[in-house]
Design an enzyme around this catalytic site. Structure first.
Site, PDB file in Angstrom:
ATOM      1  N   GLU A 102      30.884  67.819 -38.687  1.00 49.93           N
ATOM      2  CA  GLU A 102      31.243  67.619 -40.398  1.00 49.93           C
ATOM      3  C   GLU A 102      29.820  67.633 -40.375  1.00 49.93           C
ATOM      4  O   GLU A 102      28.953  67.928 -42.013  1.00 49.93           O
ATOM      5  CB  GLU A 102      31.538  65.645 -39.954  1.00 49.93           C
ATOM      6  CG  GLU A 102      32.755  65.479 -39.815  1.00 49.93           C
ATOM      7  CD  GLU A 102      34.053  66.064 -40.863  1.00 49.93           C
ATOM      8  OE1 GLU A 102      33.402  66.470 -41.673  1.00 49.93           O
ATOM      9  OE2 GLU A 102      34.674  66.428 -39.786  1.00 49.93           O
ATOM     10  N   HIS A 105      28.791  70.929 -41.695  1.00 48.93           N
ATOM     11  CA  HIS A 105      30.134  71.106 -43.113  1.00 48.93           C
ATOM     12  C   HIS A 105      28.925  70.906 -43.869  1.00 48.93           C
ATOM     13  O   HIS A 105      28.195  71.602 -45.450  1.00 48.93           O
ATOM     14  CB  HIS A 105      30.794  70.305 -43.152  1.00 48.93           C
ATOM     15  CG  HIS A 105      31.928  70.359 -42.756  1.00 48.93           C
ATOM     16  ND1 HIS A 105      32.256  72.202 -42.516  1.00 48.93           N
ATOM     17  CD2 HIS A 105      33.030  70.257 -42.054  1.00 48.93           C
ATOM     18  CE1 HIS A 105      33.605  72.759 -42.567  1.00 48.93           C
ATOM     19  NE2 HIS A 105      34.525  70.743 -42.322  1.00 48.93           N
TER      20      HIS A 105
END
Length: 427
Positions: A102, A105
């Protein structure tokens, strides 16, 4: 994917928060800015719902970025301005690799299986994907940074992602369909290279994540460069890291203030120190970490250089290396039963001129009159103490020199709770 299924957020590909009108990885203004000192500073704020263990896991995951890249630390892709959310559910996402997935990202990376050249490396079996999820596998216009496709990326989906037919893969690597994909252990070597290339990080950092391998100082066996600052993160797939030096020649200086090597018992410089700043010549005793990760740091100044070092690493089931004073040593799993078929070596090294004093707080191995099965020996120079087994009191032992080793062996039957020992350094 399972954790986010019931989320009311507008999620693309299961874990990416979309913002209208913005490209993903081709958006250069979406990258985090570089500071004057050459680092990418990414501030963060953690929800109060996370417990201390979760916060420590976040810190460990972020520290790995700091060790290997110029990122200084949950998700729109890239920087959106102001704050952005990274959603990590306590119930299903508390793994270092998921956290790093994450965070990648947020740094500007999309899933590996949708990069523009993916058809050269994987086949997407749309017949096993429900039409409503086809968009998750749509190729993106991506900047591939001149680096090859990475099956081992923390950003890659696993082969059965979103399959609607049990046992049928949605992503098949080619030309070898058996290549493993979709790991969540942590950043891959190419993940690190991509971050450093995207953000033009001027760092000397290496990730070594095979079962075994070799690491050397730059230019070895010629002299290493001046003003070097390098790290090697060793992460074996399992067990504990063992590191053995076959050559060591680093410029000697008082307290090793000029050039030195330093080894941490974990993935970051926040981890406990296994070997403090060391220089000179002569081999270092084998190093065994308490986990599957070690961080090796090397630094040189602008003056005289040595040849450097060469070391090999692999994994061992158990054991340890101890240089810091006043610590405890336990058998694997203590006070729970140790495992069968172990052979563990624990090496304690005191500063030159001092000795190691070892005492046992608890001792219980399989009982046998001749100690033929589960057994402990203690070695100091040419002297061997033991064998010790059974439930017994082991008297204190003082080394004859500055190094003392414990060798523990278990056979295939009749395990027990093992031992706990403590040591101090004395003159």
């Amino acid at each position: 994917m399972k954790v986010n299924k019931e989320s009311d957020m507008n999620l693309h590909e299961g874990d990416v928060i979309l913002e209208k009108g913005r490209s993903a990885t081709t958006c250069t203004r979406c990258l985090w800015p570089k500071s004057a000192k050459g680092t990418i500073d990414v501030p963060y704020n953690l929800s109060s719902s996370y417990r201390t263990s979760h916060i420590n896991l976040f810190q460990s995951a972020m520290d790995e970025y700091e060790a290997l890249t110029c990122i200084r630390c949950s998700s729109y892709i890239g920087r959106t301005g102001g704050t952005q959310s990274v959603g990590l559910n306590v119930a299903g996402c508390m793994y270092r690799g998921i956290i790093q997935h994450e965070l990648n990202h947020a740094l500007g990376f999309v899933h590996e299986h949708i990069r523009s050249d993916r058809d050269d490396y994987v086949t997407i079996n749309f017949q096993y994907i429900s039409p409503g999820f086809w968009g998750i596998f749509k190729k993106a216009v991506t900047n591939n940074l001149g680096l090859e496709y990475d099956y081992e990326s923390v950003m890659h989906y696993d082969r059965f992602a979103f399959t609607n037919t049990r046992g049928q893969p949605t992503i098949v690597p080619k030309p070898d369909p058996n290549i493993p994909i979709g790991q969540r252990y942590g950043l891959s070597a190419l993940d690190v290279s991509k971050i450093n290339r995207l953000y033009q990080c001027d760092v000397c950092a290496n990730l070594l994540n095979n079962n075994n391998g070799i690491l050397t100082s730059a230019n070895y066996p010629s002299a290493y460069p001046h003003n070097a600052s390098c790290v090697w993160l060793i992460r074996t797939p399992s067990d504990q890291v063992s590191l053995t030096f076959s050559a060591f020649d680093i410029q000697s200086s008082p307290n090793c203030v000029s050039d030195y090597i330093k080894i941490y018992d974990g993935p970051t410089k926040r981890s406990p120190v296994l070997l403090d700043e060391t220089c000179g010549t002569g081999l270092i005793p084998p190093i065994v970490g308490t986990t599957n990760q070690l961080l090796v740091e090397f630094s040189s100044d602008s003056s005289v250089a040595g040849v450097g070092f060469k070391a090999s690493y692999n994994s061992v089931q158990c054991g340890g290396t101890f240089y810091t004073p006043n610590r405890s040593i336990t058998s694997p799993g203590y006070p729970n039963f140790y495992r069968p078929n172990l052979r563990c070596t624990y090496t304690v090294t005191a500063p030159v001129g001092k000795r190691v004093y070892l005492t046992f707080d608890d001792f219980e191995l399989e009982n046998d009159y001749y100690c033929m099965y589960d057994v402990l020996w203690v070695h100091s120079g040419d002297i061997q103490y033991g064998p010790y087994c059974g439930p017994r009191k082991v008297l204190g032992i003082t080394s004859t020199e500055n190094t003392l080793s414990l060798i523990f062996k278990s056979d295939r039957l009749n395990e027990s709770k093992g031992f706990k020992a403590s040591y101090t350094f004395s003159k």
